[in-house]
Design an enzyme around this catalytic site. Sequence first.
Site, short mmCIF file in Angstrom:
data_model
loop_
_atom_site.label_atom_id
_atom_site.label_comp_id
_atom_site.label_asym_id
_atom_site.label_seq_id
_atom_site.Cartn_x
_atom_site.Cartn_y
_atom_site.Cartn_z
N GLY A 26 -13.99 49.06 57.10
CA GLY A 26 -13.71 48.06 58.14
C GLY A 26 -13.27 46.74 57.56
O GLY A 26 -12.34 46.10 58.06
N CYS A 27 -13.93 46.32 56.49
CA CYS A 27 -13.62 45.02 55.88
C CYS A 27 -12.23 45.05 55.24
O CYS A 27 -11.52 44.04 55.26
CB CYS A 27 -14.68 44.66 54.84
SG CYS A 27 -16.32 44.49 55.59
N THR A 28 -11.84 46.19 54.72
CA THR A 28 -10.50 46.34 54.13
C THR A 28 -9.44 46.26 55.23
O THR A 28 -8.45 45.54 55.08
CB THR A 28 -10.39 47.66 53.33
OG1 THR A 28 -11.35 47.62 52.27
CG2 THR A 28 -9.00 47.85 52.76
N ALA B 156 -9.17 42.57 56.32
CA ALA B 156 -8.51 41.74 55.29
C ALA B 156 -7.03 42.06 55.20
O ALA B 156 -6.19 41.16 55.06
CB ALA B 156 -9.19 41.95 53.94
#
Length: 153
Positions: free
Chosen positions: A44-46, A49
């Site tokens: 999710g964070c990738t 970003a």
Amino acid sequence: MKLQKGDKAPLFRLKSADGTEVGLQDLLTQCVIVYFYPKDNTPGCTIEAEEFSALASEFRAKNAVIVGISPDSPKCHQNFIEKKSLKVLLLSDNDKSVASAYGAYGTKMMYGKEVQGIIRSTFIIGQDGRIIESFYNVRAKGHAQKVFEELAK
């Protein structure tokens, strides 16, 4: 405590991926998009970003800078930026004090259990240092576009 439109954004000074200290005050010559995320190099964070990076030039054209904040170390951020060719400024909030000040750290549900952690949240901060908009418990996919649309209003 959740921050709302019109609230004064809590000031911070944190280390970036290259080890230099960056403070909110340094960035207020433009709008500042601050997003809190749990961990570098996770799915999710990738996505978040990469989506913010894909829109970085559009945000710049609207006089806005994007700042991602997580508890990861500057070295971890550097690896994340290089591995994914990110175009956002990543800052290290290792003690989670800044996330706490923004209401982006606390109890959340993860796989049906209550846990303490980073609550994926984003803030649009105006040049006057006040919150223009806040987003809590966001879904990573498509979020950068929603933030851009809100900024463009």
